[in-house]
Design a protein around this motif. Sequence first.
Motif, mmCIF file in Angstrom:
data_model
loop_
_atom_site.group_PDB
_atom_site.id
_atom_site.type_symbol
_atom_site.label_atom_id
_atom_site.label_comp_id
_atom_site.label_asym_id
_atom_site.label_seq_id
_atom_site.Cartn_x
_atom_site.Cartn_y
_atom_site.Cartn_z
ATOM 1 N N UNK A 89 0.830 -1.202 0.000
ATOM 2 C CA UNK A 89 0.000 0.000 0.000
ATOM 3 C C UNK A 89 0.868 1.258 0.000
ATOM 4 N N UNK A 90 2.021 1.217 0.681
ATOM 5 C CA UNK A 90 2.952 2.353 0.651
ATOM 6 C C UNK A 90 3.628 2.468 -0.705
ATOM 7 N N UNK A 109 4.456 10.692 4.321
ATOM 8 C CA UNK A 109 4.605 12.012 4.919
ATOM 9 C C UNK A 109 3.718 12.186 6.147
ATOM 10 N N UNK A 110 2.844 11.220 6.432
ATOM 11 C CA UNK A 110 2.048 11.246 7.651
ATOM 12 C C UNK A 110 2.823 10.571 8.779
ATOM 13 N N UNK A 111 2.760 11.139 9.979
ATOM 14 C CA UNK A 111 3.571 10.631 11.085
ATOM 15 C C UNK A 111 3.188 9.203 11.452
ATOM 16 N N UNK A 112 1.882 8.956 11.621
ATOM 17 C CA UNK A 112 1.448 7.616 12.021
ATOM 18 C C UNK A 112 1.758 6.591 10.934
ATOM 19 N N UNK A 135 7.998 2.334 8.814
ATOM 20 C CA UNK A 135 9.346 2.126 9.352
ATOM 21 C C UNK A 135 9.432 0.810 10.122
ATOM 22 N N UNK A 136 8.416 0.499 10.909
ATOM 23 C CA UNK A 136 8.424 -0.735 11.698
ATOM 24 C C UNK A 136 8.346 -1.969 10.792
ATOM 25 N N UNK A 137 7.437 -1.932 9.818
ATOM 26 C CA UNK A 137 7.270 -3.079 8.933
ATOM 27 C C UNK A 137 8.480 -3.265 8.021
ATOM 28 N N UNK A 138 9.063 -2.163 7.548
ATOM 29 C CA UNK A 138 10.246 -2.273 6.683
ATOM 30 C C UNK A 138 11.420 -2.891 7.444
ATOM 31 N N UNK A 139 11.626 -2.483 8.688
ATOM 32 C CA UNK A 139 12.705 -3.080 9.487
ATOM 33 C C UNK A 139 12.485 -4.575 9.666
ATOM 34 N N UNK A 140 11.232 -4.968 9.905
ATOM 35 C CA UNK A 140 10.940 -6.393 10.103
ATOM 36 C C UNK A 140 11.227 -7.196 8.835
ATOM 37 N N UNK A 141 10.767 -6.705 7.684
ATOM 38 C CA UNK A 141 10.933 -7.460 6.432
ATOM 39 C C UNK A 141 12.405 -7.520 6.030
ATOM 40 N N UNK A 142 13.125 -6.413 6.143
ATOM 41 C CA UNK A 142 14.540 -6.430 5.761
ATOM 42 C C UNK A 142 15.354 -7.303 6.706
ATOM 43 N N UNK A 165 3.885 21.305 -1.170
ATOM 44 C CA UNK A 165 4.976 21.913 -0.398
ATOM 45 C C UNK A 165 5.096 21.323 1.000
ATOM 46 N N UNK A 166 3.979 20.848 1.550
ATOM 47 C CA UNK A 166 4.031 20.285 2.912
ATOM 48 C C UNK A 166 4.655 18.903 2.954
ATOM 49 N N UNK A 167 4.852 18.294 1.792
ATOM 50 C CA UNK A 167 5.448 16.959 1.739
ATOM 51 C C UNK A 167 6.972 17.094 1.845
ATOM 52 N N UNK A 168 7.464 17.205 3.054
ATOM 53 C CA UNK A 168 8.902 17.306 3.308
ATOM 54 C C UNK A 168 9.296 16.277 4.347
#
Length: 723
Positions: free
Chosen positions: A235-236, A244-247, A253-260, A356-359
């Motif tokens: 989905x990402x 760009x959303x915090x949640x 980040x959590x799922x990527x660390x697990x899969x890698x 512009x807010x996508x930083x």
Amino acid sequence: MSTQIAVADATTTKSVNFFALQAAFETALEQAIAENNVEQLTKEYNSFRANSEHDKRSPMDQAFREVLMKRLSDDVECIGALVRLSVDAARAEIVSNTIPVVLLGDTFDVVTLNKCELIFKFVEDLVEVWKEEIFFASCKNNLLRMCNDLLRRLSRTQNTVFCGRILLFLSKFFPFSERSGLNIVSEFNLDNFTEYGLDSKDHDDIDNKELEDTAEDIPLKIDYDLYCKFWSLQDFFRNPNQCYSKAQWKMFQMHADTILQSFLSFKLEDIRQNTDSNGTNGDAGPQAMDVDVDDAAIDAAASIAVRKETNFFAKFLTNPKLLALQLSDSNFRRAVLVQFLILFQYLQVTVKFKIDTYTLTSAQSDFIKETEQRVYKLLEETPPYGRRFARTVQHMLQREEMWNNWKNDGCKEFKKPEEPEPAEEEVKPSPPKRSKRPLGDCLRDAARSGKFYLGNDNLTRLWNYSPDNLQACKSEQRNFLPLLETYLETPHDKSDPAFEWRALRLLARQTPHFFTLVSQPSCKISDYLDVVRIRLTREKELVKQISTTTENVSENNNGLTEPSAPTEQEHDASVALQETEPEPDLEVEDSEPVVEEVDETPSHEKPLMVTAAHIEEITPLIGEPWMKVGKKIGFSNDELLFFQMENPTAGVACMKMLTNWISDDDDATLENWAYMLEGLEMHKAADAVKAIIEREKTSSTQSLSQAEIQPDANSNDVEILSD
């Protein structure tokens, strides 16, 4: 035969109608197809001299279409020969330029899809012909319409290869700058959903046991949790803007660390080790081939491997029982890792139509750089030819970045620069240039003469304007401020805010009257400036009197002795300066001392923020309906589902949710929390929060009272010591 010759001779002097021309051209066209030569058709076309070019082209176009309809049942090669003959006829200017494409469009409209796939090969083979100047401008719209009609007839799932051939042809035919084939606004295909099991309650321990049974030969624990984390990453990859959303970023980040980490703990073996006839070492085999063998040999071996791999899947299956087999597949693993790299590149590069807010924050950028290195390392360790594949992907992403920069610049058309022909003047040798004076010599000469040399004529002239630049800045010529007396005498409006503001600025800068009358009540600025102007006038007159008196005394003494004490007139003048009476409009008689009332309560109390200790105290009182509180705070359903899946109990999930709330929201105060709980009819928890508020206020009041008592005690001690 003699009759046909006679008719032909007659037509050279007499105009022939449309149907007679069509019949004659059809006969000549059959002969040209048999001979595979357009000369016979051209000769027949030129024989009708009495008809105009327009009158002859329309029957010739219709003749081609009629012959095509008669030959549709023939072999595909015959149709291709007719299309090629129409191309030659268009070059000979005896038919319209669009006739070859019209013939193909008529054919695709009346034959089956299987035959369309065979005939489309002629369209692909003639792509360079369609790019020619005589065909491109007139045929590009017809070709685009023909390909779109074919795509509408085809099925994306059953005729995937044919659809891909059509799209590749369009990409080869149209130039890069064709806006109809570019994703100008950088949109994503949000309809590309990856469906998988989402509800973890439907899967019990038996299903987890089945997943573990399918992965007996894999040194990795595969359960339903890993399955959900793995497929949720799609989905990402489908919509990278979610990162760009915090949640959503925390979840990614959590799922990527697990899969890698799973990929790192379960490394694949190179199948070349089993087929190596030379008996090389198994551990060094794959990497040694990447290093020792030259690039040509690696390319040859890789191309052979690609030819042997005949199956390609654009969409993978999401059955939980297939996850173990998919993790063991190198192509599957490479596809996922490349998706990571594409996502990271989009998040880092500058896109013209990105909001512009996508930083990214500094923490997100550091995570992306670190994870990108991990992904490249995993690609190098994935057989076969891992290092070669990683370098190729890196090169392709660099080219993709160039493509993105080109789109940001407005998709300018690519044109090969024309080499200008050298003119006669350019051929002549240019005169030799004068050698520039060394910079060191210029600086040395300037230092000897006490000047500056800055390499620019204007800067050098400016710095050498005066021997002392700082002293030149203090020159009176650079003082552009007017005198206060002069400025107050200038005509102006009675209530001009700009004039009053400038006058107050000059008053504060040039006279001490700005800091007087501080104890008097406020009045209009215009009246205050009139009072100041009158005072300045009086002071000016008094200064004149003092100067006149001083001159008289000096004349009487003839400059021999200095006065030991000020004269009586000087004393009177100085007293007059010091005792200048204020104007009656500004006088205030105060017989009693002014006592300022001090409000004991502060005008603005600092709000009481929610802390982790407060959360631990109130969470047990909230209980099971903690999701209602989360929705009231502002969390989405996906974020609440994430807290529920990641925490074993409702209490822990509620604490995690409230901790994120107080870290991200500046309005996380105890008053707002109590108001929310009352609105949700959680009276028990709301009363507890109110009790915390009263307790916090009581403790703060006591601390303030103790702070007030302590200075009083110290002052008493000082008085005793002074006695």
